[in-house]
Design an enzyme around this catalytic site. Structure first.
Site, mmCIF file in Angstrom:
data_model
loop_
_atom_site.group_PDB
_atom_site.id
_atom_site.type_symbol
_atom_site.label_atom_id
_atom_site.label_comp_id
_atom_site.label_asym_id
_atom_site.label_seq_id
_atom_site.Cartn_x
_atom_site.Cartn_y
_atom_site.Cartn_z
ATOM 1 N N ARG A 17 76.134 30.543 122.049
ATOM 2 C CA ARG A 17 75.216 30.938 123.133
ATOM 3 C C ARG A 17 75.973 31.182 124.440
ATOM 4 O O ARG A 17 76.877 30.446 124.803
ATOM 5 C CB ARG A 17 74.181 29.833 123.376
ATOM 6 N N LYS A 69 63.552 28.661 121.509
ATOM 7 C CA LYS A 69 62.382 28.450 122.376
ATOM 8 C C LYS A 69 62.483 29.291 123.645
ATOM 9 O O LYS A 69 61.547 29.982 124.031
ATOM 10 C CB LYS A 69 62.258 26.958 122.758
ATOM 11 N N ARG A 103 58.608 16.446 125.028
ATOM 12 C CA ARG A 103 59.468 16.175 123.873
ATOM 13 C C ARG A 103 59.528 14.704 123.523
ATOM 14 O O ARG A 103 60.422 14.277 122.777
ATOM 15 C CB ARG A 103 60.845 16.811 123.994
ATOM 16 N N ARG A 111 72.133 15.843 120.235
ATOM 17 C CA ARG A 111 70.833 16.455 120.571
ATOM 18 C C ARG A 111 69.968 16.585 119.323
ATOM 19 O O ARG A 111 68.754 16.401 119.382
ATOM 20 C CB ARG A 111 71.054 17.836 121.225
HETATM 21 P P1 AP5 Z 1 67.739 29.577 122.871
HETATM 22 O O1 AP5 Z 1 66.591 30.485 123.031
HETATM 23 O O2 AP5 Z 1 68.596 29.290 124.061
HETATM 24 O O3 AP5 Z 1 67.277 28.213 122.147
HETATM 25 P P2 AP5 Z 1 66.423 27.003 122.721
HETATM 26 O O4 AP5 Z 1 65.544 26.513 121.624
HETATM 27 O O5 AP5 Z 1 65.781 27.360 124.024
HETATM 28 O O6 AP5 Z 1 67.615 25.982 122.898
HETATM 29 P P3 AP5 Z 1 67.966 24.931 124.033
HETATM 30 O O7 AP5 Z 1 69.364 24.460 123.710
HETATM 31 O O8 AP5 Z 1 67.758 25.482 125.410
HETATM 32 O O9 AP5 Z 1 66.976 23.826 123.736
HETATM 33 P P4 AP5 Z 1 67.083 22.385 124.117
HETATM 34 O O10 AP5 Z 1 65.736 21.939 123.827
HETATM 35 O O11 AP5 Z 1 68.175 21.604 123.477
HETATM 36 O O12 AP5 Z 1 67.604 22.451 125.637
HETATM 37 P P5 AP5 Z 1 66.833 22.338 127.020
HETATM 38 O O13 AP5 Z 1 67.437 23.314 127.939
HETATM 39 O O14 AP5 Z 1 65.369 22.311 126.832
HETATM 40 O O15 AP5 Z 1 68.651 30.191 121.685
HETATM 41 C C1 AP5 Z 1 69.856 29.547 121.289
HETATM 42 C C2 AP5 Z 1 70.864 30.618 120.835
HETATM 43 O O16 AP5 Z 1 70.375 31.284 119.657
HETATM 44 C C3 AP5 Z 1 71.088 31.753 121.869
HETATM 45 O O17 AP5 Z 1 72.423 32.137 121.814
HETATM 46 C C4 AP5 Z 1 70.170 32.892 121.391
HETATM 47 O O18 AP5 Z 1 70.686 34.151 121.769
HETATM 48 C C5 AP5 Z 1 70.179 32.695 119.882
HETATM 49 N N1 AP5 Z 1 68.914 33.040 119.235
HETATM 50 C C6 AP5 Z 1 67.670 32.690 119.664
HETATM 51 N N2 AP5 Z 1 66.734 33.133 118.800
HETATM 52 C C7 AP5 Z 1 67.410 33.771 117.800
HETATM 53 C C8 AP5 Z 1 66.997 34.424 116.609
HETATM 54 N N3 AP5 Z 1 65.701 34.486 116.258
HETATM 55 N N4 AP5 Z 1 67.938 34.938 115.794
HETATM 56 C C9 AP5 Z 1 69.272 34.855 116.127
HETATM 57 N N5 AP5 Z 1 69.726 34.242 117.249
HETATM 58 C C10 AP5 Z 1 68.800 33.707 118.076
HETATM 59 O O19 AP5 Z 1 67.255 20.863 127.439
HETATM 60 C C11 AP5 Z 1 68.578 20.540 127.790
HETATM 61 C C12 AP5 Z 1 68.651 19.063 128.152
HETATM 62 O O20 AP5 Z 1 67.815 18.803 129.300
HETATM 63 C C13 AP5 Z 1 68.160 18.079 127.087
HETATM 64 O O21 AP5 Z 1 69.161 17.768 126.134
HETATM 65 C C14 AP5 Z 1 67.752 16.887 127.935
HETATM 66 O O22 AP5 Z 1 68.871 16.147 128.359
HETATM 67 C C15 AP5 Z 1 67.140 17.549 129.158
HETATM 68 N N6 AP5 Z 1 65.688 17.797 129.001
HETATM 69 C C16 AP5 Z 1 65.055 19.004 128.972
HETATM 70 N N7 AP5 Z 1 63.733 18.847 128.807
HETATM 71 C C17 AP5 Z 1 63.522 17.511 128.720
HETATM 72 C C18 AP5 Z 1 62.363 16.724 128.525
HETATM 73 N N8 AP5 Z 1 61.139 17.274 128.370
HETATM 74 N N9 AP5 Z 1 62.509 15.375 128.479
HETATM 75 C C19 AP5 Z 1 63.714 14.789 128.648
HETATM 76 N N10 AP5 Z 1 64.856 15.481 128.826
HETATM 77 C C20 AP5 Z 1 64.757 16.827 128.861
#
Ligand code: AP5
Length: 211
Positions: A122, A13, A88, A166
């Protein structure tokens, strides 16, 4: 453009949102990034959120809804935005619907096995937030950002136990949004397991239908 990126942790994402904001010049609104910034600043909200984040649990709806409401009210969101990681839960989606109307939701589909490979490899730039992967998308110099040379770090919640939780939390609390937005007629499925260029191209194709 009022777009949302949906998908499990590690689906890409953030990576794809960063490609799209470069092309369309709209801000990326990542609740994960907003929360991590609050943790880094050591605010009360950040200290409270950290406990949930490190365990791979969601931060309470009230907290993230307040954060995103404040962010959406800022001037740069007037011409559009890309939401990354929000909403989410169904209550978050309902709260968002009271503030703005989404035009499209891009649902990145990726298997659990791929999520584990992606998150364990990552690395993120401490300065600009650029996202790398030690094998898939490596930086030119190991451990350093290509853009500004700053150190890359591994997120605290990218440990195996937190990743598994997660994924469970995603299935329980976030997956219902797929049916919610499909019923609203704005959900677009994209194969998130494809390479970054293919996923970006598929997303651009969808955006061109809503612009
Ligand atoms: P990346 O682009 O970083 O993936 P992502 O989907 O953004 O993953 P996140 O881990 O950031 O998502 P998340 O939803 O768990 O975490 P968030 O920060 O929102 O890519 C991942 C890896 O793959 C990278 O190494 C990249 O290089 C590689 N990659 C990407 N695309 C690729 C491709 N096509 N091919 C090959 N490799 C690829 O949330 C973190 C925490 O915050 C949550 O657990 C929660 O505690 C809290 N939080 C955040 N938002 C909320 C909410 N709305 N409500 C409640 N709690 C929340």
């Amino acid at each position: 453009m009022r777009l949302m990126m949906l998908g499990p942790p590690g689906a890409g994402k953030g990576t794809i949102a960063k490609k799209l904001i470069d092309k369309y010049a709209v801000p990326q609104l990542s609740t994960g990034d907003l929360l991590r910034a609050a943790v880094k600043e050591g605010t009360t909200l950040g200290l409270e959120a950290k406990k949930f984040m490190d365990a791979g649990e969601l931060v309470p709806d009230k907290v993230v809804i307040g954060l995103i409401k404040e962010r959406l009210a800022q001037r740069d969101c007037q011409k559009g935005f890309i939401l990354d990681g929000f909403p989410r839960t169904l209550p978050q989606a309902e709260a968002l619907a009271k503030i703005t109307t989404l035009q499209a939701v891009i649902n990145l589909d990726v298997s659990d096995e791929e999520v584990i490979v992606r998150l364990s490899g990552r690395r993120t730039c401490a300065k600009c937030g650029a996202i790398y992967h030690v094998r898939n998308i490596p930086p030119r110099t190991p451990g350093k950002c290509d853009k500004d040379g700053a150190d890359l770090f591994q997120r605290d919640d990218d440990k195996e136990e937190a990743i598994r939780n997660r994924l469970n939390v995603y299935r329980r609390q976030t997956m219902p949004l797929i049916d919610h937005y499909r019923a609203a007629g704005i959900l677009h499925d994209v194969d998130g397991a494809a390479g970054v260029d293919s996923v970006t191209a598929a997303s651009v194709k969808i955006i061109e239908t809503i612009k």
